[in-house]
Design an enzyme around this catalytic site. Structure first.
Site, PDB file in Angstrom:
ATOM      1  CG  ASP A  67      -0.299  -0.435   2.504  1.00 48.98           C
ATOM      2  OD1 ASP A  67       0.945  -0.375   2.670  1.00 48.98           O
ATOM      3  OD2 ASP A  67      -1.103  -0.819   3.569  1.00 48.98           O
ATOM      4  CG  ASN A 136      -8.968  -1.595  11.838  1.00 48.56           C
ATOM      5  OD1 ASN A 136      -8.227  -2.275  11.101  1.00 48.56           O
ATOM      6  ND2 ASN A 136      -9.346  -0.635  11.108  1.00 48.56           N
ATOM      7  CG  HIS A 138      -6.057  -2.448   8.683  1.00 48.52           C
ATOM      8  ND1 HIS A 138      -6.120  -1.131   9.105  1.00 48.52           N
ATOM      9  CD2 HIS A 138      -4.548  -2.636   8.600  1.00 48.52           C
ATOM     10  CE1 HIS A 138      -5.111  -0.590   9.480  1.00 48.52           C
ATOM     11  NE2 HIS A 138      -3.895  -1.455   8.944  1.00 48.52           N
ATOM     12  CD  GLU A 143      -8.884   0.777   7.739  1.00 48.42           C
ATOM     13  OE1 GLU A 143      -8.762  -0.025   8.580  1.00 48.42           O
ATOM     14  OE2 GLU A 143      -8.491   1.921   7.914  1.00 48.42           O
TER      15      GLU A 143
HETATM   16  C1  GLP Z   1      -0.681   0.236   8.598  1.00 43.51           C
HETATM   17  C2  GLP Z   1      -0.301  -0.523   7.325  1.00 43.51           C
HETATM   18  C3  GLP Z   1      -0.336  -2.030   7.406  1.00 43.51           C
HETATM   19  C4  GLP Z   1       0.176  -2.484   8.789  1.00 43.51           C
HETATM   20  C5  GLP Z   1      -0.403  -1.824   9.863  1.00 43.51           C
HETATM   21  C6  GLP Z   1      -0.127  -2.456  11.135  1.00 43.51           C
HETATM   22  O1  GLP Z   1      -1.835   0.798   8.345  1.00 43.51           O
HETATM   23  N1  GLP Z   1      -1.063  -0.195   6.300  1.00 43.51           N
HETATM   24  O2  GLP Z   1       0.037  -2.739   6.296  1.00 43.51           O
HETATM   25  O3  GLP Z   1       0.150  -3.886   8.807  1.00 43.51           O
HETATM   26  O4  GLP Z   1      -0.173  -0.448   9.827  1.00 43.51           O
HETATM   27  O5  GLP Z   1       1.006  -1.485  11.705  1.00 43.51           O
HETATM   28  P1  GLP Z   1       1.982  -1.958  12.827  1.00 43.51           P
HETATM   29  O6  GLP Z   1       2.879  -3.021  12.495  1.00 43.51           O
HETATM   30  O7  GLP Z   1       2.807  -0.722  13.161  1.00 43.51           O
HETATM   31  O8  GLP Z   1       1.136  -2.164  13.912  1.00 43.51           O
END
Ligand code: GLP
Length: 241
Positions: A67, A136, A138, A143
């Site tokens: 992304d 959440n 995702h 989402e």
């Molecule tokens: C962001 C990214 C995701 C990632 C998520 C969790 O929203 N788009 O790809 O998995 O955060 O992040 P973290 O690993 O910092 O908890």
């Protein structure tokens, strides 16, 4: 789903790096689906260390990232392109030309998404997809919703995601409200999936992902239907299971 337990973040990162390393060793011209966020940072550090020791060669690897924030330029230090360069690509011998991230600067969402799907198709799909997990549920930026996405799409980020990601920006107002993300359908087509989950704050959602019903309200729950998923999680993240 194969669940691999690690003592802590360091051990989790080594285990995840081992799986990626095996993929690159067995298929040097593989396509890696890569992720951002704090969860995979330790994995990338470990891969860089092994590369520097001469144990890994990325020269034939192609990567497609999950992304990118819509509106952020590649040299913006909060863009996911910048994250990938600084956390991995600048430190190993991957060909930058073969590293793909959605084009955050393309204002036409349909065009940006179509072009990214064409890239994923052109490289022949994903051999191993690395994923983090949002609070959440995702994956990428897909989402919770009432249906699963298929291809690359433009999403409005939820309040909880904006809240979770504001720590990387100067203020909450600076967090982009939209992002381009690979679709769940594309993620599910990856031959193998590796999910890294760390910390007590992910324990509730991880339990829902693994043990709860498969529902687009918890996007990652669809991974239960994939034939080759490994979740590497630390004890804190597994504490509710
Ligand atoms: C962001 C990214 C995701 C990632 C998520 C969790 O929203 N788009 O790809 O998995 O955060 O992040 P973290 O690993 O910092 O908890």
């Amino acid at each position: 789903m194969n669940i691999c337990k690690a003592k802590d973040y360091k051990e989790l990162s080594r285990k995840a790096a081992n799986i990626i390393s095996a993929q690159v060793t067995m298929k040097p011209d593989c396509v890696l689906g890569l992720a951002t966020g704090s969860s995979p940072v330790g994995t990338y550090e470990q891969l860089i260390e092994w590369y520097k020791m001469g144990d890994l060669d990325f020269s034939n690897v192609t990567s497609v990232n999950l992304d990118e924030y819509k509106g952020l330029a590649p040299d913006n230090d909060q863009s996911y392109r910048y994250f990938m360069n600084t956390n991995l690509f600048d430190h190993v011998n991957i060909e930058k030309m073969r590293t793909y991230v959605p084009n955050g600067l393309e204002p036409n969402s349909k065009k940006a998404c179509r072009e990214y799907d064409e890239i994923i198709e052109k490289v022949g799909g994903i051999d191993l997809q690395l994923l983090g997990l949002g609070h959440n549920g995702h994956i990428g930026f897909n989402e919770p919703s009432d249906s699963f996405t298929k291809g690359t799409n433009c999403v409005d980020l939820t309040e909880s995601t904006i809240e979770a990601n504001k720590r990387f920006f100067e203020s909450e107002a600076d967090v982009p409200r939209q992002a381009y993300t690979m679709g769940i359908g594309t993620i599910m087509k990856a031959k193998k999936i590796l999910v890294v989950v760390s910390g007590k704050d992910k324990a509730d959602i991880l339990k829902k992902v693994v043990c709860g019903p498969v529902t687009p309200e918890v996007p990652a729950s669809i991974l239960q239907l994939h034939p080759d998923v490994t979740i590497v999680a630390d004890e804190a993240a597994l504490s509710e299971m």
